[in-house]
Scaffold this active site. Structure first.
Site, mmCIF file in Angstrom:
data_model
loop_
_atom_site.group_PDB
_atom_site.id
_atom_site.type_symbol
_atom_site.label_atom_id
_atom_site.label_comp_id
_atom_site.label_asym_id
_atom_site.label_seq_id
_atom_site.Cartn_x
_atom_site.Cartn_y
_atom_site.Cartn_z
ATOM 1 C CE LYS A 174 -2.050 2.486 3.239
ATOM 2 N NZ LYS A 174 -2.061 3.792 2.591
ATOM 3 C CD GLU A 249 14.134 1.454 8.448
ATOM 4 O OE1 GLU A 249 14.696 2.454 8.946
ATOM 5 O OE2 GLU A 249 14.559 0.294 8.600
ATOM 6 C CB CYS A 283 13.059 10.088 7.651
ATOM 7 S SG CYS A 283 13.719 8.934 6.453
ATOM 8 C CD GLU A 384 9.908 13.065 11.523
ATOM 9 O OE1 GLU A 384 8.887 12.412 11.782
ATOM 10 O OE2 GLU A 384 10.822 12.633 10.795
HETATM 11 O O1 TXE Z 1 2.415 9.240 8.143
HETATM 12 P P1 TXE Z 1 1.817 7.830 8.440
HETATM 13 P P2 TXE Z 1 1.698 10.645 7.957
HETATM 14 C C1 TXE Z 1 6.419 11.489 9.793
HETATM 15 C C2 TXE Z 1 6.370 13.000 9.640
HETATM 16 C C3 TXE Z 1 4.931 13.246 9.378
HETATM 17 C C4 TXE Z 1 4.293 12.212 10.287
HETATM 18 C C5 TXE Z 1 2.886 11.816 9.919
HETATM 19 O O2 TXE Z 1 6.741 13.607 10.848
HETATM 20 O O3 TXE Z 1 4.531 14.535 9.727
HETATM 21 O O4 TXE Z 1 5.126 11.088 10.166
HETATM 22 O O5 TXE Z 1 2.818 11.592 8.525
HETATM 23 C C6 TXE Z 1 -0.028 4.234 6.452
HETATM 24 N N1 TXE Z 1 -1.927 0.789 9.750
HETATM 25 N N2 TXE Z 1 6.800 10.795 8.577
HETATM 26 O O6 TXE Z 1 0.495 10.750 8.808
HETATM 27 O O7 TXE Z 1 0.428 7.929 8.933
HETATM 28 C C7 TXE Z 1 -0.371 5.443 5.616
HETATM 29 O O8 TXE Z 1 -1.548 5.238 4.875
HETATM 30 C C8 TXE Z 1 -1.205 0.611 8.638
HETATM 31 C C9 TXE Z 1 8.124 10.288 8.538
HETATM 32 O O9 TXE Z 1 1.503 10.847 6.530
HETATM 33 O O10 TXE Z 1 2.806 7.124 9.253
HETATM 34 C C10 TXE Z 1 0.886 5.572 4.772
HETATM 35 O O11 TXE Z 1 0.834 4.628 3.705
HETATM 36 N N3 TXE Z 1 -0.771 1.621 7.867
HETATM 37 C C11 TXE Z 1 8.338 9.403 7.427
HETATM 38 C C12 TXE Z 1 1.987 5.184 5.748
HETATM 39 O O12 TXE Z 1 1.338 4.429 6.768
HETATM 40 C C13 TXE Z 1 -1.065 2.873 8.251
HETATM 41 C C14 TXE Z 1 7.619 9.575 6.181
HETATM 42 C C15 TXE Z 1 2.670 6.375 6.402
HETATM 43 O O13 TXE Z 1 1.717 7.213 6.975
HETATM 44 C C16 TXE Z 1 -1.802 3.129 9.411
HETATM 45 C C17 TXE Z 1 6.284 10.085 6.372
HETATM 46 C C18 TXE Z 1 -2.258 2.016 10.173
HETATM 47 N N4 TXE Z 1 -2.963 2.162 11.286
HETATM 48 C C19 TXE Z 1 5.944 10.698 7.523
HETATM 49 N N5 TXE Z 1 -1.933 4.467 9.550
HETATM 50 C C20 TXE Z 1 9.674 8.764 7.256
HETATM 51 N N6 TXE Z 1 10.086 7.911 8.181
HETATM 52 O O14 TXE Z 1 10.333 8.988 6.253
HETATM 53 C C21 TXE Z 1 -1.299 5.039 8.503
HETATM 54 N N7 TXE Z 1 -0.770 4.068 7.699
#
Ligand code: TXE
Length: 480
Positions: A174, A249, A283, A384
């Site tokens: 996904k 990650e 990140c 962050e």
């Molecule tokens: O990320 P999410 P978000 C950090 C950054 C950002 C914060 C939130 O600080 O502001 O995270 O971002 C899926 N079960 N990073 O809300 O929610 C979601 O659909 C399974 C750091 O956009 O973590 C997407 O595909 N999956 C980072 C993926 O998880 C779930 C990069 C990431 O979304 C889920 C991005 C669930 N319950 C944001 N909930 C990095 N490490 O590089 C969400 N997802």
């Protein structure tokens, strides 16, 4: 309207519930496509498709797996322009960046793991004096889940899928609901490359429903996830009772530590990049800059001057250095930290405001922002932000900066600027981070382990680490 569909069993399909989500172009703030809001039923269909493909794919010779993956890599290159345009439109990143980095790297991910799987050896141990030999089988897990974020969409999506399928697994994947387009196009490429039906299945939708359904499926035995720390913790809690293998990650709040003895010009140019590349939405960005006090004032002047000249603009313009932030909620979150910084007594040295671009008044543009902070413990220095916002402060000794660098919940990467070898060795061992760059930033060799400590995650990706994650080790002991 460019509607996209799920990719299940090699076919493009609408969601079972016929439920759709709007997808925005961050450069204009307009809805430009709709994506499936996939339900448990769609995930179940994707799982069944992966399961039925597993037996054949896991027994496909390494040479054949590798050949198909090299073909995918080649087709990504052939489709560079189309993929880069889709990535830029979906994410808001400059088009030149998508062309130079994101899409070439997606191609490299397939090429790298196509080759790595042919070199992936297992161990054997002779039990001396007992007439026995042990050897390790590295077997694919079965059906695995890959969940990726929006900041480097195709880059990170393929960074997970490529080692998973190279190791003989079948995948339910996904992409982020905010940036689904290149993952959708990847389905077409996989079909053209001759990837057998069901080896890769892509379901689109919200994290809390579609992503959650992947994690809750008891038969998907491993999850590779990149995203926010809170989501990572939630996934870990959901997966724990099912004893799934997890690679998480997560976020970072990385220190960029600058000593007076560094190569100044190189440091300055790289620090602008490590602060604001991809709108600061990587990140690994060095979001906390610590500068030795003897060069602090000079650095502050030079850095702010460079940052003020960074061109913020529409992603398709060749001279744009900083494009649009990925979404309206994310812009709001990043901007809220600018208010927090002011409340905490921080000084905004430049930036801090939303920008309106003519013709794209509703786009999510923010000035690159530099905040001088009073304390390393303030929220903008601890949490962050994940946008074009960095903090700077001075330090007077190695011990002081080490303590500040380590005093955060995160531990993904750290950058060190110095020409003192002994200091480099001392600090590299003491910095709490999974990746240390010395006199450079974001130089990546795909053979190296990638991942963080503390709240930045669990597990390592990259090279053989990724192939180890996507396989189960089985020891066979033969007495002779
Ligand atoms: O990320 P999410 P978000 C950090 C950054 C950002 C914060 C939130 O600080 O502001 O995270 O971002 C899926 N079960 N990073 O809300 O929610 C979601 O659909 C399974 C750091 O956009 O973590 C997407 O595909 N999956 C980072 C993926 O998880 C779930 C990069 C990431 O979304 C889920 C991005 C669930 N319950 C944001 N909930 C990095 N490490 O590089 C969400 N997802």
């Amino acid at each position: 309207m460019e509607n996209i569909q799920n990719y299940i069993n090699g076919q493009f399909t609408n969601p079972v519930s016929d439920d759709w989500i709007d997808n925005y172009n961050p450069a204009s703030g307009e809805v430009y496509s709709q994506i499936p809001n996939s339900s448990k039923d769609d995930v179940e269909n994707a799982y069944k498709s992966a399961k039925s493909a597993f037996k054949q794919w896991s027994q496909t010779t390494l040479e054949e797996r590798s050949r198909i993956m090299l073909k995918i890599s080649e087709l990504i290159e052939t489709n560079l322009d189309r993929l880069a345009e889709a990535e830029s439109k979906d994410n808001g990143k400059p088009l030149w960046l998508a062309k130079a980095v994101d899409i070439p790297r997606a191609s490299s991910n397939f090429r790298f793991f196509a080759n790595a799987i042919t070199q992936f050896a297992s161990e054997s141990h002779e039990s001396v004096g007992q007439n026995a030999i042990n050897y390790t089988l590295r077997q694919p897990i079965g059906v695995v889940g890959c969940i990726s974020p929006w900041n480097l969409p195709l880059y990170l999506f393929t960074w997970k899928i490529a080692p998973a399928i190279a190791a003989g697994n079948c995948v339910v994947a996904k992409p982020s609901e905010v940036t689904p387009m290149t993952a959708y196009l990847l389905g077409e490429i996989c079909n053209e490359a001759g990837l057998p039906k069901g080896v890769l299945n892509i379901v689109h939708g919200l994290g809390g429903s579609t992503g959650q359904a992947i994690v809750e499926n008891p038969d998907i035995k491993a999850i590779s996830f990149t995203g926010g720390t809170a989501t990572g913790a939630h996934i870990a809690r959901t997966a724990a009772p099912m004893f799934k293998k997890l690679s998480l990650e997560l976020g970072g709040k990385n220190p960029n530590i600058i000593f007076a003895d560094c190569d100044y010009d190189d440091m300055l140019t790289t620090t602008v990049r490590s602060s604001f590349a991809n709108q600061g939405q990587i990140c690994l960005c060095g979001s906390r800059i610590f500068v030795e006090d003897s060069i602090y004032e000079k650095f502050k002047t030079d850095f702010v001057d460079r940052v003020k000249h960074l061109k913020v603009g529409h992603p398709s313009n060749a001279d744009t250095k900083v494009g649009a932030l990925v979404s309206k909620p994310h812009l709001k979150k990043v901007m809220s930290y600018i208010d927090i910084a002011k409340d905490e007594g921080g000084t905004i040295l430049c930036g801090g405001n939303r920008i309106t671009i003519e013709g794209y008044e509703d786009g999510y543009y923010l000035q690159p922002t530099v905040i001088e902070v009073l304390s390393d413990e303030c929220r903008v220095n601890q949490e962050e932000i994940f946008g074009p916002v960095v903090t700077i402060m001075s330090f007077s000794s190695e011990q002081e900066v080490l303590a500040m660098a380590n005093k955060v919940d995160y531990g993904l990467s750290a950058t060190l600027w110095t020409n003192d070898l002994k200091r480099t060795m001392r600090m590299s061992t003491q910095l709490q981070a999974g990746i240390i760059w010395v006199n450079t930033w974001l130089m990546r060799d795909l053979r190296t382990p990638f991942g963080g400590v503390k709240n930045s995650g669990v597990g390592r990706e990259g090279g053989f680490e990724a192939l180890r994650f996507f396989t189960e080790a089985k020891n066979v002991c033969i007495k002779y």
